[in-house]
Each structure stands twice: as C-alpha cells, then as structure tokens.
Design a protein around this motif. Structure first.
Motif, PDB file in Angstrom:
ATOM      1  N   HIS A  90       9.410 -11.104  18.018  1.00 53.20           N
ATOM      2  CA  HIS A  90       8.357 -10.140  17.810  1.00 53.20           C
ATOM      3  C   HIS A  90       7.375 -10.269  18.988  1.00 53.20           C
ATOM      4  O   HIS A  90       7.319 -11.155  19.683  1.00 53.20           O
ATOM      5  CB  HIS A  90       7.654 -10.562  16.454  1.00 53.20           C
ATOM      6  CG  HIS A  90       8.585 -10.606  15.394  1.00 53.20           C
ATOM      7  ND1 HIS A  90       8.930  -9.581  14.749  1.00 53.20           N
ATOM      8  CD2 HIS A  90       9.098 -11.650  14.591  1.00 53.20           C
ATOM      9  CE1 HIS A  90       9.777  -9.963  13.684  1.00 53.20           C
ATOM     10  NE2 HIS A  90       9.873 -11.224  13.653  1.00 53.20           N
ATOM     11  N   ASP A  91       6.571  -8.974  19.091  1.00 53.39           N
ATOM     12  CA  ASP A  91       5.577  -9.050  20.028  1.00 53.39           C
ATOM     13  C   ASP A  91       4.244  -9.010  19.264  1.00 53.39           C
ATOM     14  O   ASP A  91       4.316  -8.556  18.193  1.00 53.39           O
ATOM     15  CB  ASP A  91       5.660  -7.515  20.661  1.00 53.39           C
ATOM     16  CG  ASP A  91       6.794  -7.337  21.610  1.00 53.39           C
ATOM     17  OD1 ASP A  91       7.162  -8.488  22.344  1.00 53.39           O
ATOM     18  OD2 ASP A  91       7.425  -6.274  21.702  1.00 53.39           O
ATOM     19  N   ALA A  92       3.193  -9.362  19.995  1.00 55.76           N
ATOM     20  CA  ALA A  92       1.955  -9.300  19.320  1.00 55.76           C
ATOM     21  C   ALA A  92       1.611  -7.936  19.012  1.00 55.76           C
ATOM     22  O   ALA A  92       1.884  -7.021  19.666  1.00 55.76           O
ATOM     23  CB  ALA A  92       0.892 -10.041  20.152  1.00 55.76           C
ATOM     24  N   LYS A  93       0.928  -7.795  17.843  1.00 58.22           N
ATOM     25  CA  LYS A  93       0.699  -6.352  17.493  1.00 58.22           C
ATOM     26  C   LYS A  93      -0.739  -6.305  16.284  1.00 58.22           C
ATOM     27  O   LYS A  93      -0.948  -7.519  15.693  1.00 58.22           O
ATOM     28  CB  LYS A  93       1.684  -5.670  16.946  1.00 58.22           C
ATOM     29  CG  LYS A  93       2.403  -6.312  15.609  1.00 58.22           C
ATOM     30  CD  LYS A  93       3.738  -5.482  15.157  1.00 58.22           C
ATOM     31  CE  LYS A  93       4.469  -6.652  14.203  1.00 58.22           C
ATOM     32  NZ  LYS A  93       5.512  -5.873  13.799  1.00 58.22           N
ATOM     33  N   VAL A  94      -0.966  -5.080  16.027  1.00 53.74           N
ATOM     34  CA  VAL A  94      -1.980  -4.921  15.216  1.00 53.74           C
ATOM     35  C   VAL A  94      -1.106  -4.128  14.037  1.00 53.74           C
ATOM     36  O   VAL A  94      -0.559  -3.063  14.255  1.00 53.74           O
ATOM     37  CB  VAL A  94      -3.310  -4.342  15.509  1.00 53.74           C
ATOM     38  CG1 VAL A  94      -4.304  -3.892  14.316  1.00 53.74           C
ATOM     39  CG2 VAL A  94      -3.841  -5.356  16.511  1.00 53.74           C
ATOM     40  N   GLN A  95      -1.471  -4.410  12.957  1.00 54.53           N
ATOM     41  CA  GLN A  95      -0.770  -3.636  11.547  1.00 54.53           C
ATOM     42  C   GLN A  95      -2.023  -3.228  10.578  1.00 54.53           C
ATOM     43  O   GLN A  95      -3.204  -3.866  10.722  1.00 54.53           O
ATOM     44  CB  GLN A  95       0.145  -4.619  10.936  1.00 54.53           C
ATOM     45  CG  GLN A  95       1.292  -5.007  11.670  1.00 54.53           C
ATOM     46  CD  GLN A  95       2.356  -5.963  10.814  1.00 54.53           C
ATOM     47  OE1 GLN A  95       2.095  -6.885  10.741  1.00 54.53           O
ATOM     48  NE2 GLN A  95       3.329  -5.220  10.155  1.00 54.53           N
ATOM     49  N   ARG A  96      -1.674  -2.146   9.947  1.00 52.97           N
ATOM     50  CA  ARG A  96      -2.650  -1.480   9.174  1.00 52.97           C
ATOM     51  C   ARG A  96      -2.216  -1.152   7.807  1.00 52.97           C
ATOM     52  O   ARG A  96      -0.800  -0.498   7.807  1.00 52.97           O
ATOM     53  CB  ARG A  96      -3.137  -0.260   9.891  1.00 52.97           C
ATOM     54  CG  ARG A  96      -4.015   0.601   9.259  1.00 52.97           C
ATOM     55  CD  ARG A  96      -4.484   1.801   9.788  1.00 52.97           C
ATOM     56  NE  ARG A  96      -3.537   2.852   9.708  1.00 52.97           N
ATOM     57  CZ  ARG A  96      -3.314   3.894  10.197  1.00 52.97           C
ATOM     58  NH1 ARG A  96      -4.374   4.306  11.101  1.00 52.97           N
ATOM     59  NH2 ARG A  96      -2.428   4.811  10.049  1.00 52.97           N
ATOM     60  N   GLY A  97      -2.813  -1.345   6.640  1.00 50.58           N
ATOM     61  CA  GLY A  97      -2.285  -0.950   5.456  1.00 50.58           C
ATOM     62  C   GLY A  97      -3.368  -0.410   4.693  1.00 50.58           C
ATOM     63  O   GLY A  97      -4.622  -0.512   5.202  1.00 50.58           O
ATOM     64  N   THR A  98      -3.057   0.244   3.632  1.00 59.10           N
ATOM     65  CA  THR A  98      -4.236   0.732   2.742  1.00 59.10           C
ATOM     66  C   THR A  98      -4.349   0.099   1.471  1.00 59.10           C
ATOM     67  O   THR A  98      -3.656  -0.657   0.851  1.00 59.10           O
ATOM     68  CB  THR A  98      -3.718   2.359   2.118  1.00 59.10           C
ATOM     69  OG1 THR A  98      -3.324   3.251   3.219  1.00 59.10           O
ATOM     70  CG2 THR A  98      -4.581   3.092   1.169  1.00 59.10           C
ATOM     71  N   ILE A  99      -5.656  -0.225   1.019  1.00 61.38           N
ATOM     72  CA  ILE A  99      -6.265  -1.127   0.101  1.00 61.38           C
ATOM     73  C   ILE A  99      -6.753  -0.154  -1.030  1.00 61.38           C
ATOM     74  O   ILE A  99      -7.314   1.146  -0.698  1.00 61.38           O
ATOM     75  CB  ILE A  99      -7.429  -1.848   0.479  1.00 61.38           C
ATOM     76  CG1 ILE A  99      -7.214  -2.645   1.668  1.00 61.38           C
ATOM     77  CG2 ILE A  99      -8.240  -2.674  -0.770  1.00 61.38           C
ATOM     78  CD1 ILE A  99      -8.269  -3.185   2.382  1.00 61.38           C
ATOM     79  N   ASP A 100      -6.353  -0.424  -2.262  1.00 56.41           N
ATOM     80  CA  ASP A 100      -6.839   0.253  -3.455  1.00 56.41           C
ATOM     81  C   ASP A 100      -7.784  -0.415  -4.166  1.00 56.41           C
ATOM     82  O   ASP A 100      -7.296  -1.403  -4.859  1.00 56.41           O
ATOM     83  CB  ASP A 100      -5.408   0.690  -4.275  1.00 56.41           C
ATOM     84  CG  ASP A 100      -5.986   1.365  -5.432  1.00 56.41           C
ATOM     85  OD1 ASP A 100      -7.182   1.679  -5.764  1.00 56.41           O
ATOM     86  OD2 ASP A 100      -5.266   1.577  -6.650  1.00 56.41           O
ATOM     87  N   PRO A 101      -9.042  -0.430  -3.921  1.00 57.52           N
ATOM     88  CA  PRO A 101      -9.968  -1.454  -4.779  1.00 57.52           C
ATOM     89  C   PRO A 101      -9.787  -1.347  -6.209  1.00 57.52           C
ATOM     90  O   PRO A 101     -10.016  -2.320  -6.756  1.00 57.52           O
ATOM     91  CB  PRO A 101     -11.408  -0.783  -4.094  1.00 57.52           C
ATOM     92  CG  PRO A 101     -10.961   0.307  -2.808  1.00 57.52           C
ATOM     93  CD  PRO A 101      -9.630   0.465  -3.040  1.00 57.52           C
TER      94      PRO A 101
END
Length: 110
Positions: A90-101
């Motif tokens: 794996h390479d270093a990375k930033v991941q993004r996800g959606t939150i449902d409060p």
C-alpha cells in the motif's frame, strides 16, 4: 478525553469518553458538542467509533482499504482518514467517507 475551555480560557473538567480502546494513534470528535469519536487504530489497522455512552465498535478495516490509519478528521458529513501505508504494497493516502449523523444518534455535524 474531552477537556472543555471555560469562558476565561482555562481548562475545564476532564471528561473521559472511553478507556476501552487500545492502539489509538489519533482521534477526532464528530463536532464540538458531541461525544461521538472516530479513532484511528494504526496497529490494529482499523477505525473505531465511540458512541456517546462509551461503547465502541469497529467501523472500518483493511477490507475497506485501510493501510495503517494514523489520523481521522471530520468536516461536515465527511470522515477523512490518513493512512501511513506501512503494510506493503500500500501507498500512503487519504481516504474519504460519508457520515450519517442520524444513524449515529447524535444530531447534526455542524
């Protein structure tokens, strides 16, 4: 732990949100008024969610693409995770996800 800042700028009373997680590299609260926490557990290669009453659950793992998560951040309804990429290939990375409060039972993120 949450340490509020009082009106004169001094630290307030310490509030322990949970003490049951191990290997936490970094964490972030859902917002300034919430006790919901997202914790990056680097050594376990997972992100845990801490509920307001202190219970915890694993919400993301290597199966979700994590590669040594080191930090979490919340902006609006987005959860960002930085990965060190220590476990090859794996390479270093930033991941993004959606939150449902609403699903977290904790109100809006703003």
């Amino acid at each position: 732990m949450r340490i509020p800042v009082t009106a004169p700028g001094a630290p307030g009373r310490i509030h322990t949100v949970t003490s049951s997680l191990t290997g936490v590299d970094d964490f972030t609260f859902l917002n300034d008024r919430s006790d919901v926490v997202f914790a990056a557990q680097n050594g376990l290669n997972q992100v845990a969610l801490v509920h307001p009453e202190g219970t915890t659950e694993t919400v993301l793992t290597a199966k979700d693409g994590l590669a040594s998560p080191t930090s979490t951040a919340v902006r609006g309804n987005r959860l960002y995770i930085t990965n060190a990429g220590l476990n090859e290939p794996h390479d270093a990375k930033v991941q993004r996800g959606t939150i449902d409060p609403a699903a977290l039972n904790c109100g809006p993120t703003s």
